[in-house]
Write a protein that holds these residues in place. Structure first.
Motif, PDB file in Angstrom:
ATOM      1  N   UNK A   3       0.766  -1.255   0.054  1.00  5.70           N
ATOM      2  CA  UNK A   3      -0.045  -0.151   0.133  1.00  5.70           C
ATOM      3  C   UNK A   3       0.987   1.218  -0.031  1.00  5.70           C
ATOM      4  N   UNK A   4       0.517   2.137  -0.496  1.00  9.47           N
ATOM      5  CA  UNK A   4       1.094   3.448  -0.610  1.00  9.47           C
ATOM      6  C   UNK A   4       0.115   4.803  -0.518  1.00  9.47           C
ATOM      7  N   UNK A   5       0.675   5.701   0.119  1.00  9.89           N
ATOM      8  CA  UNK A   5      -0.042   7.073   0.401  1.00  9.89           C
ATOM      9  C   UNK A   5       0.675   8.100  -0.169  1.00  9.89           C
ATOM     10  N   UNK A   6       0.108   8.740  -1.317  1.00 10.98           N
ATOM     11  CA  UNK A   6       0.995   9.651  -1.943  1.00 10.98           C
ATOM     12  C   UNK A   6       0.250  11.139  -1.775  1.00 10.98           C
ATOM     13  N   UNK A   7       1.078  12.010  -1.348  1.00 15.60           N
ATOM     14  CA  UNK A   7       0.560  13.429  -1.269  1.00 15.60           C
ATOM     15  C   UNK A   7       1.611  14.252  -2.170  1.00 15.60           C
ATOM     16  N   UNK A   8       0.694  14.929  -3.038  1.00 16.45           N
ATOM     17  CA  UNK A   8       1.592  15.617  -4.196  1.00 16.45           C
ATOM     18  C   UNK A   8       0.869  17.005  -4.526  1.00 16.45           C
ATOM     19  N   UNK A   9       1.560  18.045  -4.549  1.00 24.68           N
ATOM     20  CA  UNK A   9       1.478  19.385  -4.945  1.00 24.68           C
ATOM     21  C   UNK A   9       2.041  19.634  -6.238  1.00 24.68           C
ATOM     22  N   UNK A  10       1.140  20.051  -7.115  1.00 20.13           N
ATOM     23  CA  UNK A  10       1.740  20.626  -8.592  1.00 20.13           C
ATOM     24  C   UNK A  10       1.010  22.056  -8.741  1.00 20.13           C
ATOM     25  N   UNK A  11       1.926  22.622  -9.864  1.00 22.19           N
ATOM     26  CA  UNK A  11       1.552  23.815 -10.090  1.00 22.19           C
ATOM     27  C   UNK A  11       2.339  24.093 -11.496  1.00 22.19           C
ATOM     28  N   UNK A  12       2.087  25.128 -12.210  1.00 24.41           N
ATOM     29  CA  UNK A  12       2.836  25.526 -13.319  1.00 24.41           C
ATOM     30  C   UNK A  12       2.543  26.968 -13.333  1.00 24.41           C
ATOM     31  N   UNK A  13       3.414  27.770 -14.118  1.00 18.79           N
ATOM     32  CA  UNK A  13       3.104  29.142 -14.148  1.00 18.79           C
ATOM     33  C   UNK A  13       1.954  29.411 -15.265  1.00 18.79           C
ATOM     34  N   UNK A  14       1.044  30.429 -14.653  1.00 21.87           N
ATOM     35  CA  UNK A  14      -0.088  30.584 -15.313  1.00 21.87           C
ATOM     36  C   UNK A  14      -1.193  29.854 -15.189  1.00 21.87           C
ATOM     37  N   UNK A  15      -1.132  28.813 -14.300  1.00 23.27           N
ATOM     38  CA  UNK A  15      -2.156  27.939 -14.265  1.00 23.27           C
ATOM     39  C   UNK A  15      -3.310  28.544 -13.114  1.00 23.27           C
TER      40      UNK A  15
END
Length: 91
Positions: free
Chosen positions: A69-81
């Motif tokens: 099992x895995x728990x993934x926490x992810x933040x994503x962003x890009x310029x202008x989003x």
């Protein structure tokens, strides 16, 4: 194309992981600048005010039938989003 800029993987206690996540949370709450370090690797990120936050739980089953099992926490962003609004709770 994906490029890995920083990666760290180690076995730690839940308390150690919680302390690490608290530090990241404090940095996000302050000015949004987070510096990750492991050995000789270091990466500083300026996290914007409203990144996309993804939470995912996965089960990987091997051909022998054992499961991980895995728990993934992810933040994503890009310029202008544009900002994304979604409700997320943890308990």
């Amino acid at each position: 194309m994906e490029e890995t800029l920083f990666k760290s993987e180690s076995s730690q206690s839940r308390a150690e992981i919680a302390a690490y996540l608290r530090t990241v949370a404090d940095r996000l709450d302050a000015d949004g600048e987070v510096t990750l370090s492991a050995g000789e690797q270091s990466q500083t990120l300026a996290v914007p005010e409203r990144p996309v936050f993804e939470v995912k739980v996965e089960r990987e089953t091997s051909s022998s039938g054992s499961a991980e099992l895995s728990l993934e926490l992810e933040l994503e962003w890009d310029e202008g989003a544009s900002d994304t609004d979604a409700s997320l709770d943890v308990s």
